[in-house]
Design a protein around this motif. Structure first.
Motif, PDB file in Angstrom:
ATOM      1  N   ASN A  47       0.801  -1.216   0.000  1.00  0.00           N
ATOM      2  CA  ASN A  47       0.000   0.000   0.000  1.00  0.00           C
ATOM      3  C   ASN A  47       0.841   1.277   0.000  1.00  0.00           C
ATOM      4  N   MET A  48       2.127   1.189   0.320  1.00  0.00           N
ATOM      5  CA  MET A  48       3.000   2.355   0.199  1.00  0.00           C
ATOM      6  C   MET A  48       3.230   2.691  -1.269  1.00  0.00           C
ATOM      7  N   GLY A  49       3.377   1.676  -2.100  1.00  0.00           N
ATOM      8  CA  GLY A  49       3.588   1.893  -3.527  1.00  0.00           C
ATOM      9  C   GLY A  49       3.265   0.631  -4.298  1.00  0.00           C
ATOM     10  N   GLU A  50       2.294   0.719  -5.192  1.00  0.00           N
ATOM     11  CA  GLU A  50       1.863  -0.433  -5.960  1.00  0.00           C
ATOM     12  C   GLU A  50       1.962  -0.136  -7.451  1.00  0.00           C
ATOM     13  N   ILE A  51       2.282  -1.157  -8.231  1.00  0.00           N
ATOM     14  CA  ILE A  51       2.406  -1.025  -9.681  1.00  0.00           C
ATOM     15  C   ILE A  51       1.393  -1.982 -10.309  1.00  0.00           C
ATOM     16  N   GLY A  52       0.398  -1.411 -11.022  1.00  0.00           N
ATOM     17  CA  GLY A  52      -0.655  -2.219 -11.618  1.00  0.00           C
ATOM     18  C   GLY A  52      -0.180  -2.959 -12.848  1.00  0.00           C
ATOM     19  N   GLU A  53      -1.080  -3.829 -13.357  1.00  0.00           N
ATOM     20  CA  GLU A  53      -0.729  -4.641 -14.528  1.00  0.00           C
ATOM     21  C   GLU A  53      -0.422  -3.759 -15.737  1.00  0.00           C
ATOM     22  N   GLY A  54      -1.113  -2.639 -15.874  1.00  0.00           N
ATOM     23  CA  GLY A  54      -0.866  -1.743 -17.004  1.00  0.00           C
ATOM     24  C   GLY A  54       0.211  -0.723 -16.724  1.00  0.00           C
ATOM     25  N   GLY A  55       0.916  -0.879 -15.606  1.00  0.00           N
ATOM     26  CA  GLY A  55       1.964   0.075 -15.258  1.00  0.00           C
ATOM     27  C   GLY A  55       1.467   1.268 -14.464  1.00  0.00           C
ATOM     28  N   ASP A  56       0.172   1.291 -14.127  1.00  0.00           N
ATOM     29  CA  ASP A  56      -0.372   2.398 -13.336  1.00  0.00           C
ATOM     30  C   ASP A  56       0.162   2.332 -11.910  1.00  0.00           C
ATOM     31  N   LEU A  57       0.505   3.505 -11.379  1.00  0.00           N
ATOM     32  CA  LEU A  57       1.055   3.586 -10.020  1.00  0.00           C
ATOM     33  C   LEU A  57      -0.005   4.078  -9.054  1.00  0.00           C
ATOM     34  N   THR A  58       0.065   3.563  -7.837  1.00  0.00           N
ATOM     35  CA  THR A  58      -0.838   4.016  -6.787  1.00  0.00           C
ATOM     36  C   THR A  58      -0.151   3.796  -5.450  1.00  0.00           C
ATOM     37  N   GLY A  59      -0.832   4.160  -4.366  1.00  0.00           N
ATOM     38  CA  GLY A  59      -0.261   3.982  -3.033  1.00  0.00           C
ATOM     39  C   GLY A  59      -0.005   5.303  -2.334  1.00  0.00           C
ATOM     40  N   TYR A  60       0.280   5.212  -1.053  1.00  0.00           N
ATOM     41  CA  TYR A  60       0.533   6.398  -0.221  1.00  0.00           C
ATOM     42  C   TYR A  60       1.648   7.251  -0.821  1.00  0.00           C
ATOM     43  N   ASN A  61       2.787   6.601  -1.153  1.00  0.00           N
ATOM     44  CA  ASN A  61       3.928   7.347  -1.702  1.00  0.00           C
ATOM     45  C   ASN A  61       3.560   8.085  -2.977  1.00  0.00           C
ATOM     46  N   TYR A  62       2.905   7.390  -3.902  1.00  0.00           N
ATOM     47  CA  TYR A  62       2.592   7.990  -5.199  1.00  0.00           C
ATOM     48  C   TYR A  62       1.657   9.192  -5.031  1.00  0.00           C
ATOM     49  N   ASN A  63       0.573   9.025  -4.274  1.00  0.00           N
ATOM     50  CA  ASN A  63      -0.377  10.122  -4.094  1.00  0.00           C
ATOM     51  C   ASN A  63       0.271  11.318  -3.401  1.00  0.00           C
ATOM     52  N   TYR A  64       1.117  11.035  -2.408  1.00  0.00           N
ATOM     53  CA  TYR A  64       1.761  12.132  -1.681  1.00  0.00           C
ATOM     54  C   TYR A  64       2.772  12.861  -2.572  1.00  0.00           C
ATOM     55  N   LEU A  65       3.552  12.100  -3.321  1.00  0.00           N
ATOM     56  CA  LEU A  65       4.549  12.719  -4.202  1.00  0.00           C
ATOM     57  C   LEU A  65       3.891  13.541  -5.303  1.00  0.00           C
ATOM     58  N   GLN A  66       2.740  13.110  -5.787  1.00  0.00           N
ATOM     59  CA  GLN A  66       2.040  13.891  -6.805  1.00  0.00           C
ATOM     60  C   GLN A  66       1.626  15.254  -6.247  1.00  0.00           C
ATOM     61  N   LYS A  67       1.202  15.298  -4.982  1.00  0.00           N
ATOM     62  CA  LYS A  67       0.877  16.577  -4.359  1.00  0.00           C
ATOM     63  C   LYS A  67       2.122  17.415  -4.147  1.00  0.00           C
ATOM     64  N   ILE A  68       3.212  16.774  -3.758  1.00  0.00           N
ATOM     65  CA  ILE A  68       4.472  17.499  -3.575  1.00  0.00           C
ATOM     66  C   ILE A  68       4.896  18.140  -4.895  1.00  0.00           C
ATOM     67  N   ILE A  76       8.235  14.686 -12.043  1.00  0.00           N
ATOM     68  CA  ILE A  76       8.709  13.455 -11.396  1.00  0.00           C
ATOM     69  C   ILE A  76       8.792  12.322 -12.406  1.00  0.00           C
ATOM     70  N   GLU A  77       9.935  11.647 -12.405  1.00  0.00           N
ATOM     71  CA  GLU A  77      10.123  10.428 -13.190  1.00  0.00           C
ATOM     72  C   GLU A  77      10.235   9.259 -12.217  1.00  0.00           C
ATOM     73  N   TYR A  78       9.339   8.294 -12.352  1.00  0.00           N
ATOM     74  CA  TYR A  78       9.319   7.149 -11.441  1.00  0.00           C
ATOM     75  C   TYR A  78      10.128   5.991 -12.040  1.00  0.00           C
ATOM     76  N   ILE A  79      11.057   5.482 -11.244  1.00  0.00           N
ATOM     77  CA  ILE A  79      11.862   4.326 -11.640  1.00  0.00           C
ATOM     78  C   ILE A  79      11.286   3.104 -10.942  1.00  0.00           C
ATOM     79  N   THR A  80      10.733   2.175 -11.710  1.00  0.00           N
ATOM     80  CA  THR A  80      10.095   0.987 -11.125  1.00  0.00           C
ATOM     81  C   THR A  80      10.988  -0.243 -11.276  1.00  0.00           C
ATOM     82  N   PHE A  81      10.647  -1.296 -10.536  1.00  0.00           N
ATOM     83  CA  PHE A  81      11.476  -2.509 -10.481  1.00  0.00           C
ATOM     84  C   PHE A  81      10.557  -3.739 -10.644  1.00  0.00           C
ATOM     85  N   GLU A  82       9.828  -3.751 -11.743  1.00  0.00           N
ATOM     86  CA  GLU A  82       8.801  -4.766 -11.956  1.00  0.00           C
ATOM     87  C   GLU A  82       9.384  -6.161 -12.165  1.00  0.00           C
TER      88      GLU A  82
END
Length: 926
Positions: A47-68, A76-82
């Motif tokens: 729930n801190m950071g989730e990566i969906g099947e289509g690459g969509d990001l969600t979670g506490y970190n993502y929502n907070y960083l978008q507001k920041i 912001i460029e997100y580096i994922t580790f799928e």
């Protein structure tokens, strides 16, 4: 809300989550800087950071960083580790940030080792608690887990700091324990299922499927961190977090609830509860017939209403048959209940006293509703001269002490009849029942809220029922979605069998007989249709006027609040620019503080309008110097004038007293209201002036007293002679139709009331197009200017709090952190409890005399502060009766202060807490 669960993982070791920072775009004088690109390492962390099947990001970190990003102006460029496992992704992400391949990662907990690995900001972006969790189906609760000897705790071996917090917590409470080491988080859960452990240790940012928290403690902040040495990015982050926290102060709580809300809403039964319900085949339920729309009798006598629909669905879901008994009279209902034949009671307002007398246990609250006063539209009698009719079961739950006479009736219908026939001037009921009855029977009545009064509706359960049944019913109520409750309520409010003919006979019996006997059924029906249409129109007009008045008031109320907020925001912006100039920065902060204090006072005035109308407001005189008054007025008014390019002059003659005794807040409020109105109703490039002069001076028993004249003048749009006749009446306004001239209509009535309360006078001279002049004369007693306490002397006073152990009971993480910092600043040791029950338990398990004082919030989950204080006072130990218990709460009304005193508390501090006041009270008692 869709509930998400987090799979336990190694990420918990490094911990999570810190306060975000926002930054504003930085501008040079003639050149705009380029947008900063920030690379965020974003591993999968549940729930801190989730990566969906289509690459969509969600979670506490993502929502907070978008507001920041919004506040900081970042891209912001997100580096994922799928392609990696969760643990591998976290380790790789940390490595990339340490090496400068990425700029940010979170959440990270603070510590000496990680400080060497990352650059930390000053501000966190969340708080994590250590928890003890039991299986959902177990009988272990937040109270009885302390009595398990020994308490077997499954701990994750690699989480050394968390394990230390667990042992410290258990030892503080004096709980015998046994640690069950586990090499993985999955092994912790396995230990619970195999009955090798009673609870497992975790944190609030992680869920174990099938568990629930029974204890939470040791709050720790978590941070977004960067590459060592990247201080510039951290400064931008800090600035952004501070701005976000100011503009959206509840965002951390909202995200915490969205992604990590607890599972207490799940309707999961323990094995014992399930066995009991399997054996429960039927229930005997007693119902009132006249408590619509919650409980009533339908046309054929069967029960109907919101609570009936809820109870029917509860019974259906548990395959239980229900035998209802509906009583028309309250005396009949109480006699039936005394027979002992019934399991549940529905449709009667329940109080603790009533339940205790009748062997009833209340369920959790199903719904809350405001209490209203209803009456005829033409009724304008003042409260102190009026008689109010109230249902006898409701009488003990609402405060009607302001009315001259209160008459209790055996039913709500009887209350309506009393108002209808003039026996009472007003009636009292809950909002929905009042609306239902008015529509169905007396459509000319109107309602007004009884401010500060709210009624919680619940179901009564016989004390003889097994406690497993009460627990199951409470779980069902707690898990019931608000949308379902709203559906039940909508269905119940539509259940109005509005018999037009019956209503006509009730209101016009003679006319009905004439029509029935002379004109016939056809003509009667036509007349009834016309009557109903007319009544509906009248009712709709009344509702429209009431709704319009409420909406208009709420929309206009923002004027008086927005003005000091303008000063706060303005000086906050100046403070950022003056950071290199300590003197200017100190001045900016002082003005922010004074404006904030004034804003708080202003909000209290709006909430306490009833005090002004009832002449219940009391002044709190204190020394007020001429210089301080001038600084306060200039700090508030000059920014307003500057925005409209207006000239503001403040002229004080030399003979004006240097210091007087007066209520600072109310004194300032008079001139702030008048001056802000002058600014508002004066065009750009206009002129505002405040003159202060000493008219006369004489010696009285109180000392030297002056009559001081204040003249506030402007060259604005002025007021008509007609408006001046009613200008001091509540909600009276003349120019509200002009764009930008909106207000609450409370300012001038407050001014008039305060001037009168100070034994002064106020006169007005004004003409349309020629401006306005307000002349105020106030008698003011001279006094000495108080000496400011010097730093070293003040610090010496604070030594009394050094090494004192304070128990803080507060459920709000931000308030907890603030109080801890304030207390730790003066050397006190703070032990935190997140609810009243936990606070009582900690006090019980501490050694006698260990705590010097208890700071107690009032509104907390599980057990509120009033009950907790009473429990502490009733403990059989030497320090229970003597320890200072200080209420520290947002409940600021006189009734709240009385309740805290009755609960055994020594003092009542209203939030926001002034540090000096907090220290002063603690020093007085410890």
């Amino acid at each position: 809300m869709i509930r998400r669960r987090t799979k336990p993982m190694i990420a918990i070791i490094f911990c999570l989550i810190a306060v975000m920072a926002m930054t504003m775009d930085v501008h040079a004088e003639d050149e705009k800087s380029e947008q900063r690109t920030v690379r965020v390492a974003f591993p999968a962390q549940g729930n801190m950071g989730e990566i969906g099947e289509g690459g969509d990001l969600t979670g506490y970190n993502y929502n907070y960083l978008q507001k920041i990003a919004e506040y900081a102006g970042w891209k912001i460029e997100y580096i994922t580790f799928e392609d990696m496992s969760a643990d591998e992704g976290i380790m790789k992400a940390m490595e990339m940030v340490m090496n400068g391949e990425a700029d940010l990662i979170g959440p990270i907990l603070d510590g000496e080792q990680v400080r060497e690995m990352f650059e930390f900001p000053q501000n966190e972006y969340g708080v994590v608690y250590t928890t003890l969790c039991a299986l959902e189906k177990s009988d272990i609760t937040s109270v009885n887990f302390q009595h398990i000897k020994p308490l077997r705790v499954a701990v994750y071996e690699k989480a050394a700091q968390r394990n230390a917090e667990v042992t410290d917590y258990l030892e503080l409470l004096g709980i015998a324990y046994e640690l069950v080491p586990c090499d993985t988080t999955a092994a912790q859960l396995e230990a619970l299922h195999e009955d090798r452990a009673d609870v497992l240790s975790s944190i609030t940012l992680s869920f174990f499927d099938g568990t629930r928290a029974v204890a939470q403690f040791a709050p720790r902040p978590y941070y977004l961190v960067s590459t060592p040495g990247n201080q510039e990015l951290m400064q931008e982050l800090d600035h952004a977090i501070e701005m976000l926290d100011y503009a959206e102060p509840y965002i951390q709580e909202q995200l915490q609830e969205e992604f990590f809300g607890d599972t207490s809403g799940d309707n999961i039964l323990t094995d014992d509860e399930q066995r009991y319900m399997d054996g429960c085949e039927s229930l005997h339920v007693l119902c009132a017939s006249d408590y619509a729309p919650y409980c009533s009798a339908a046309s054929k006598g069967e029960p109907a209403g919101m609570l009936i629909s809820l109870f029917n669905d509860f019974a259906k879901s548990n395959q239980i048959a229900i035998d209802y008994k509906v009583c028309e009279e309250i005396n009949e209902l109480e006699k039936e209940w005394e027979s002992g034949k019934y399991d549940c009671l529905i449709g009667v307002p329940l109080s603790s006293e009533y339940c205790a007398q009748n062997k009833i246990i209340q369920t959790s609250s199903v719904i809350s509703t405001e209490v209203v006063i209803f009456g005829k539209p033409q009724t304008d009698k003042k409260m102190e001269d009026s008689t109010v009719a109230v249902f006898e079961r409701l009488a003990g739950q609402v405060n009607l002490s302001n009315y001259a006479k209160v008459i209790e009736y055996p039913s709500i219908e009887a209350c309506y009849k009393a108002v209808e026939d003039g026996t009472a001037d007003y009636g009292c009921a809950n909002r929905l029942s009042a609306d239902y009855q008015i529509f169905d029977r007396h459509s000319t009545f109107v309602t007004n809220p009884l401010f500060g009064e709210e009624l919680n509706l619940s179901i009564g359960v016989s004390k003889s029922m097994d406690y497993h049944f009460i627990s199951v019913l409470n779980k069902y109520i707690h898990a019931l979605p608000d949308a379902t409750k709203t559906g039940y309520l909508s269905e119940a409010t539509r259940h109005v069998e509005h018999q037009g003919i019956n209503n006509f006979i009730h209101t016009q019996p003679v006319l009905a007989i004439v029509f029935f006997t002379i004109i016939g059924v056809l003509i009667i029906s036509s007349v009834m249709l016309a009557v109903n249409v007319g009544k509906n129109k009248k009712r709709n007009l009344e509702l429209e006027r009431a709704n319009s008045a409420k909406t208009d008031f709420l929309s206009r109320m923002s004027h008086d609040i927005r003005t000091p907020m303008n000063a706060i925001l303005g000086f906050a912006e100046l403070g950022q620019q003056d950071v290199e100039d300590p003197e200017k920065l100190k001045e900016d902060l002082q003005r922010i503080t004074s404006s904030g204090q004034f804003l708080l006072g202003l909000v209290n005035d709006i909430l306490d309008m009833t005090k002004i109308e009832n002449k219940a407001m009391e002044l709190q005189p204190e020394p007020y110097s001429r210089n301080e008054f001038e600084e306060q007025i200039r700090a508030l008014i000059i920014p307003l004038c500057a925005a409209k390019n207006q000239q503001f002059d403040m002229i004080l003659t030399d003979d004006v007293p240097k210091c007087v005794l007066t209520d600072k807040l109310r004194f300032n409020q008079i001139f702030f209201n008048l001056l802000s109105n002058a600014v508002k109703f004066t065009d750009e490039n206009g002129k505002i002036e405040l003159q202060v002069e000493n008219l006369e001076e004489k010696t009285t028993e109180e000392g030297v007293c002056s009559v001081v004249r204040f003249i506030i003048s402007d060259n604005g749009i002025g007021m008509s002679e007609e408006f001046q006749k009613s200008m001091f009446e509540v909600f009276s306004q003349e120019h509200q139709h002009i764009s930008g001239k909106e207000g609450t209509g409370l300012g001038l009535p407050i001014v008039k009331s305060l001037v009168t309360l100070m034994n002064g006078t106020i006169e007005v001279e004004s003409k349309i197009g020629a401006g306005s002049k307000f002349i105020i004369e106030l008698p003011l007693t001279h006094c000495e200017i108080p000496k400011k306490e010097e730093g070293p002397k003040k610090a010496a006073r604070y030594q009394a709090l050094e090494n004192k152990n304070i128990l803080l009971c507060e459920d709000h993480p931000i308030n907890t952190r603030l109080a801890c910092r304030l207390l730790e600043k003066v050397g006190a040791n703070v032990t935190c409890a997140s609810n009243g029950q936990e606070g009582v338990n900690i006090f019980m398990e501490s050694r006698e005399g260990y705590f010097a004082a208890v700071l107690m919030d009032i509104r907390m989950p599980i057990m509120d502060g009033l009950k907790a204080a009473k429990k502490i006072r009733n403990l059989q130990r030497g320090d229970a009766a003597a320890i200072p218990i200080i209420a520290m709460t947002a409940n600021a009304f006189d009734d709240d202060r009385r309740e805290t005193k009755e609960a055994g508390m020594n003092e009542h501090l209203s939030k926001p807490i002034a540090p000096e006041k907090l220290y002063q009270v603690l020093i007085e008692y410890v």
